[in-house]
Write a protein that holds these residues in place. Structure first.
Motif, mmCIF file in Angstrom:
data_model
loop_
_atom_site.group_PDB
_atom_site.id
_atom_site.type_symbol
_atom_site.label_atom_id
_atom_site.label_comp_id
_atom_site.label_asym_id
_atom_site.label_seq_id
_atom_site.Cartn_x
_atom_site.Cartn_y
_atom_site.Cartn_z
ATOM 1 N N UNK A 76 0.839 -1.194 0.000
ATOM 2 C CA UNK A 76 0.000 0.000 0.000
ATOM 3 C C UNK A 76 0.878 1.251 0.000
ATOM 4 N N UNK A 77 0.248 2.357 -0.298
ATOM 5 C CA UNK A 77 0.892 3.673 -0.207
ATOM 6 C C UNK A 77 -0.133 4.628 0.388
ATOM 7 N N UNK A 78 0.271 5.372 1.418
ATOM 8 C CA UNK A 78 -0.623 6.312 2.086
ATOM 9 C C UNK A 78 0.063 7.662 2.212
ATOM 10 N N UNK A 79 -0.642 8.728 1.860
ATOM 11 C CA UNK A 79 -0.123 10.090 1.976
ATOM 12 C C UNK A 79 -1.157 10.958 2.666
ATOM 13 N N UNK A 80 -0.675 11.864 3.484
ATOM 14 C CA UNK A 80 -1.560 12.866 4.070
ATOM 15 C C UNK A 80 -0.847 14.211 4.031
ATOM 16 N N UNK A 81 -1.634 15.260 3.913
ATOM 17 C CA UNK A 81 -1.073 16.606 3.811
ATOM 18 C C UNK A 81 -2.043 17.590 4.442
ATOM 19 N N UNK A 82 -1.526 18.521 5.211
ATOM 20 C CA UNK A 82 -2.327 19.615 5.752
ATOM 21 C C UNK A 82 -1.491 20.887 5.697
ATOM 22 N N UNK A 100 3.250 16.929 6.105
ATOM 23 C CA UNK A 100 2.848 15.812 5.251
ATOM 24 C C UNK A 100 3.525 14.536 5.724
ATOM 25 N N UNK A 101 2.857 13.431 5.453
ATOM 26 C CA UNK A 101 3.435 12.129 5.767
ATOM 27 C C UNK A 101 3.231 11.207 4.567
ATOM 28 N N UNK A 102 4.208 10.330 4.364
ATOM 29 C CA UNK A 102 4.175 9.362 3.269
ATOM 30 C C UNK A 102 4.590 8.019 3.858
ATOM 31 N N UNK A 103 3.742 7.043 3.736
ATOM 32 C CA UNK A 103 4.076 5.716 4.232
ATOM 33 C C UNK A 103 3.709 4.670 3.206
ATOM 34 N N UNK A 124 8.580 5.379 5.582
ATOM 35 C CA UNK A 124 7.839 6.165 6.561
ATOM 36 C C UNK A 124 8.503 7.543 6.623
ATOM 37 N N UNK A 125 7.965 8.500 5.862
ATOM 38 C CA UNK A 125 8.593 9.812 5.711
ATOM 39 C C UNK A 125 7.657 10.932 6.145
ATOM 40 N N UNK A 126 8.268 11.988 6.688
ATOM 41 C CA UNK A 126 7.502 13.142 7.137
ATOM 42 C C UNK A 126 8.175 14.412 6.629
ATOM 43 N N UNK A 127 7.364 15.423 6.409
ATOM 44 C CA UNK A 127 7.882 16.701 5.956
ATOM 45 C C UNK A 127 7.158 17.817 6.712
ATOM 46 N N UNK A 152 12.695 7.696 6.643
ATOM 47 C CA UNK A 152 12.987 6.389 7.204
ATOM 48 C C UNK A 152 12.565 5.348 6.174
ATOM 49 N N UNK A 153 13.542 4.758 5.522
ATOM 50 C CA UNK A 153 13.259 3.766 4.486
ATOM 51 C C UNK A 153 14.122 2.541 4.767
ATOM 52 N N UNK A 154 13.474 1.407 4.932
ATOM 53 C CA UNK A 154 14.173 0.159 5.202
ATOM 54 C C UNK A 154 13.917 -0.782 4.026
ATOM 55 N N UNK A 155 14.995 -1.299 3.450
ATOM 56 C CA UNK A 155 14.872 -2.237 2.336
ATOM 57 C C UNK A 155 15.646 -3.496 2.673
#
Length: 167
Positions: A76-82, A100-103, A124-127, A152-155
């Motif tokens: 999945x991919x989830x984004x939020x922005x305010x 904003x957050x991107x997961x 799991x990223x935040x801005x 934060x990206x783990x591969x």
């Protein structure tokens, strides 16, 4: 005679995806505005690749290589922005803040029989952004801001290799 080859390939695949997006702009008053957005996407794809090699010259043995690649469940991919904007009577005077957050989870595989490679990625990223500007006088302005990104990206990759038994 020159040794060489040519090949033909086919690529068959299925893909499934669904997404949901929601956004809103809201004016609390003439000087205060809020924007909110969320996006969610889920996908699943698989494909089979077949490559047929036609040898020419010294080694004239034709052969076929088959491979598969695709996604595993729960991707999945989830984004939020305010963002919030506060304006003032003077157009050079403004306060702005956003978050904003991107997961996402992206689990894939690549298989060339008998070996399979698994690739698992978690993001799991935040801005965070902030700016304030204000006039000092008719010729000068004051502006300050912050632009922060927290990544934060783990591969993880797991390989199946020949000849490594007991290691």
């Amino acid at each position: 005679d020159i040794d060489g080859y040519k090949y033909d390939f086919s690529n068959n695949g299925d893909a499934y995806s669904n997404s949901f997006s929601l956004g809103s702009d809201y004016s609390i008053n003439d000087e205060l505005k809020v924007n909110l957005e969320i996006n969610y996407k889920k996908n699943l794809k698989n494909k089979t690749i077949e490559q047929e090699y036609f040898q020419e010259g010294i080694n004239d043995t034709n052969y076929v290589k088959k491979s598969e690649e695709g996604d595993r469940n729960n991707n999945y991919h989830f984004e939020s922005y305010i963002d919030i904007t506060k304006t003032f009577n003077n157009p050079d005077h403004e306060l702005f803040a956003s978050f904003s957050s991107h997961g996402s989870i992206d689990n894939q595989f690549e298989k060339q029989t008998p070996y399979t490679t698994y690739i698992d990625e978690v993001e799991d990223n935040y801005e965070l952004d902030f700016s304030y500007k204000s006039p000092i006088n008719e010729k000068s302005n004051f502006e300050i801001g912050y632009d922060g990104r927290f990544l934060n990206c783990v591969e993880e990759m797991n390989f199946e290799l020949d000849g490594l038994d007991g290691i």
